[in-house]
Motif scaffolding. Structure first.
Motif, mmCIF file in Angstrom:
data_model
loop_
_atom_site.group_PDB
_atom_site.id
_atom_site.type_symbol
_atom_site.label_atom_id
_atom_site.label_comp_id
_atom_site.label_asym_id
_atom_site.label_seq_id
_atom_site.Cartn_x
_atom_site.Cartn_y
_atom_site.Cartn_z
ATOM 1 N N ALA A 1 57.891 71.854 88.103
ATOM 2 C CA ALA A 1 56.694 72.521 88.150
ATOM 3 C C ALA A 1 57.278 72.481 89.153
ATOM 4 O O ALA A 1 57.359 73.764 90.594
ATOM 5 N N LYS A 2 57.417 71.250 90.785
ATOM 6 C CA LYS A 2 58.216 71.271 92.250
ATOM 7 C C LYS A 2 59.474 71.521 92.317
ATOM 8 O O LYS A 2 59.224 72.370 93.366
ATOM 9 N N ALA A 3 60.017 71.467 91.901
ATOM 10 C CA ALA A 3 61.676 72.141 91.608
ATOM 11 C C ALA A 3 61.865 73.520 91.306
ATOM 12 O O ALA A 3 62.465 74.308 92.321
ATOM 13 N N LEU A 4 60.564 74.170 91.057
ATOM 14 C CA LEU A 4 60.420 75.589 90.331
ATOM 15 C C LEU A 4 59.896 75.729 91.102
ATOM 16 O O LEU A 4 60.571 77.781 91.628
ATOM 17 N N ALA A 5 58.893 75.937 92.058
ATOM 18 C CA ALA A 5 58.183 76.103 92.736
ATOM 19 C C ALA A 5 58.242 76.832 93.830
ATOM 20 O O ALA A 5 58.325 78.867 94.534
ATOM 21 N N PRO A 6 59.681 76.649 94.375
ATOM 22 C CA PRO A 6 60.242 77.242 95.838
ATOM 23 C C PRO A 6 61.305 78.679 95.435
ATOM 24 O O PRO A 6 61.547 78.909 96.157
ATOM 25 N N VAL A 7 61.465 79.055 93.933
ATOM 26 C CA VAL A 7 62.605 79.312 93.648
ATOM 27 C C VAL A 7 62.375 80.427 93.053
ATOM 28 O O VAL A 7 62.410 81.689 92.404
ATOM 29 N N ALA A 8 60.486 80.370 92.535
ATOM 30 C CA ALA A 8 59.836 80.912 91.288
ATOM 31 C C ALA A 8 59.683 82.238 92.230
ATOM 32 O O ALA A 8 58.925 83.635 91.621
ATOM 33 N N GLY A 9 59.239 82.110 93.592
ATOM 34 C CA GLY A 9 58.815 83.405 93.599
ATOM 35 C C GLY A 9 56.987 83.734 93.694
ATOM 36 O O GLY A 9 56.602 85.052 93.864
ATOM 37 N N PHE A 10 56.231 83.081 92.647
ATOM 38 C CA PHE A 10 55.027 83.380 92.679
ATOM 39 C C PHE A 10 53.888 82.874 93.740
ATOM 40 O O PHE A 10 54.152 81.750 94.617
ATOM 41 N N ALA A 11 53.120 83.569 94.306
ATOM 42 C CA ALA A 11 51.394 83.080 94.952
ATOM 43 C C ALA A 11 51.549 81.742 95.090
ATOM 44 O O ALA A 11 51.335 81.033 95.722
ATOM 45 N N ALA A 12 51.566 81.138 93.568
ATOM 46 C CA ALA A 12 50.922 79.276 93.645
ATOM 47 C C ALA A 12 51.484 79.201 92.251
ATOM 48 O O ALA A 12 51.680 80.028 91.023
ATOM 49 N N VAL A 13 51.706 78.066 91.823
ATOM 50 C CA VAL A 13 52.069 76.962 91.017
ATOM 51 C C VAL A 13 51.657 76.011 90.814
ATOM 52 O O VAL A 13 51.259 74.846 91.588
ATOM 53 N N ASN A 14 50.999 76.157 89.197
ATOM 54 C CA ASN A 14 50.006 75.317 88.947
ATOM 55 C C ASN A 14 50.311 74.485 87.926
ATOM 56 O O ASN A 14 51.235 74.852 87.455
ATOM 57 N N VAL A 15 50.056 73.314 87.397
ATOM 58 C CA VAL A 15 49.708 72.676 85.668
ATOM 59 C C VAL A 15 48.917 72.081 85.396
ATOM 60 O O VAL A 15 47.903 71.972 85.787
ATOM 61 N N GLY A 16 48.965 71.936 83.825
ATOM 62 C CA GLY A 16 47.645 71.473 83.190
ATOM 63 C C GLY A 16 48.805 71.390 81.635
ATOM 64 O O GLY A 16 50.164 71.382 81.569
ATOM 65 N N PHE A 17 48.036 70.884 80.757
ATOM 66 C CA PHE A 17 48.470 69.826 79.614
ATOM 67 C C PHE A 17 47.860 70.103 78.304
ATOM 68 O O PHE A 17 45.787 70.111 78.762
ATOM 69 N N ILE A 18 47.978 68.933 76.881
ATOM 70 C CA ILE A 18 47.728 69.965 76.136
ATOM 71 C C ILE A 18 47.172 68.232 75.715
ATOM 72 O O ILE A 18 45.379 68.271 75.321
ATOM 73 N N GLU A 19 47.250 67.191 76.517
ATOM 74 C CA GLU A 19 46.725 66.503 75.632
ATOM 75 C C GLU A 19 46.359 64.904 77.246
ATOM 76 O O GLU A 19 46.203 63.976 76.121
ATOM 77 N N GLU A 20 46.005 65.594 78.292
ATOM 78 C CA GLU A 20 45.901 64.514 79.033
ATOM 79 C C GLU A 20 44.594 65.600 80.055
ATOM 80 O O GLU A 20 45.617 66.758 80.428
ATOM 81 N N PRO A 21 44.145 64.996 81.013
ATOM 82 C CA PRO A 21 43.342 66.521 82.504
ATOM 83 C C PRO A 21 44.815 66.103 83.525
ATOM 84 O O PRO A 21 44.861 65.219 83.645
ATOM 85 N N PRO A 22 44.630 66.837 83.997
ATOM 86 C CA PRO A 22 43.886 68.456 83.847
ATOM 87 C C PRO A 22 44.465 69.301 82.254
ATOM 88 O O PRO A 22 45.265 69.437 82.263
ATOM 89 N N PHE A 23 43.560 69.650 81.509
ATOM 90 C CA PHE A 23 43.634 70.255 80.411
ATOM 91 C C PHE A 23 43.561 72.083 80.639
ATOM 92 O O PHE A 23 43.167 72.044 81.247
ATOM 93 N N LEU A 24 44.510 72.813 80.534
ATOM 94 C CA LEU A 24 44.988 73.974 80.507
ATOM 95 C C LEU A 24 44.029 74.656 80.789
ATOM 96 O O LEU A 24 44.226 75.164 81.577
ATOM 97 N N ALA A 25 43.052 74.624 79.556
ATOM 98 C CA ALA A 25 41.691 75.692 79.989
ATOM 99 C C ALA A 25 41.122 75.092 80.996
ATOM 100 O O ALA A 25 40.021 76.237 81.423
ATOM 101 N N ASP A 26 41.509 74.468 81.675
ATOM 102 C CA ASP A 26 40.602 73.686 82.797
ATOM 103 C C ASP A 26 41.225 74.257 84.608
ATOM 104 O O ASP A 26 40.607 73.801 86.129
#
Length: 262
Positions: free
Chosen positions: A174-199
């Motif tokens: 996600a860190k490497a993707l962020a500068p080239v993706a062009g999105f306003a923000a890039v966040n990270v979530g997980f399925i089996e550990e916090p922060p969970f996707l729903a959070d």
């Protein structure tokens, strides 16, 4: 002919006979060409579910490597592992260089009688993957009429309660993707550990990018449940166009290195 392992229930291997070609990939290249395998985790509860997907990927890679024989196999399908005799290189179609790649894959291969193979780095560590992920995320946003510059991209990974490797590689991607993706923000979530996707669901326009190698149950069930219809969900990065070229380049470089070392 020595019979192979028992066919897993529900696996497409059930259609194979002792006279059939190995049921785990095209492997149609000349017998003298390099032999390699793409090895995914698979679904232990449904061994046949992902076998066609990994076989299709193997066919795409073989088309990029004339003269090679590329197999597709999963840890969940014992028969597909047993058919890897003669393979010299194994490409781990995994996102993290963790326990499954370092310990379980060599153990399962040895149990299947497959020895003397060399493992490449897994898909998740490929330096070309973030650029590919950026393209996939932008295309997903565009198809939904979303301007990436005004939206949040949420990269969702597997995570683990036992190992830091899955979360670490997801965050690095996600860190490497962020500068080239062009999105306003890039966040990270997980399925089996916090922060969970729903959070980590953002307000406003959003796109979800699954940092997964295949389209298993986490992708088909857990991610949609956690995402709650917040916006479009991109295909798992490991199933997208461009991955075959990354794999082919890795195998080609590994074989060249092996040849240079004698």
């Amino acid at each position: 002919m020595v019979p192979g392992p028992a066919v897993c229930e529900g696996c497409r291997c059930a259609a194979a006979t002792a006279q059939d070609a190995p049921p785990n990939g095209p492997a149609t290249g000349p017998a003298t060409g390099p032999a390699a395998a793409i090895l995914a985790h698979g679904q232990p509860g449904d061994p046949g579910a992902l076998q066609p997907e990994i076989e299709a990927l193997a066919a795409q890679v073989q088309a990029l490597l004339p003269g090679w024989r590329i197999h597709g196999a999963t840890l969940a399908c014992k028969r597909s592992l047993a058919a890897l005799h003669g393979v010299r290189l194994v490409y781990p179609h995994f996102m993290a260089d963790g326990w499954f790649v370092r310990s379980e894959t060599p153990r399962r291969l040895a149990l299947a009688g497959i020895n003397g193979v060399r493992l490449t780095a897994p898909l998740g560590l490929d330096p070309g993957l973030p650029a590919l992920g950026a393209v996939v995320a932008r295309e997903t946003a565009s198809a939904a009429g979303i301007d990436p510059a005004t939206a949040t991209l949420v990269v969702v990974g597997h995570g683990s309660g036992k190992s830091r490797a899955p979360a670490l590689v997801t965050r690095e991607f996600a860190k490497a993707l962020a500068p080239v993706a062009g999105f306003a923000a890039v966040n990270v979530g997980f399925i089996e550990e916090p922060p969970f996707l729903a959070d980590v669901l953002p307000e406003g326009p959003a796109v979800c990018l699954p940092f997964f190698a295949t389209g298993g149950e986490h992708v088909t069930d857990d991610i949609p449940q956690g995402w709650r219809g917040q916006g479009p969900i991109a295909p798992p990065i490991g199933t997208t166009a461009g991955v075959a070229a990354l794999i082919a380049a890795t195998l080609r470089a590994a074989m060249a290195k092996e040849a240079s070392q004698g």
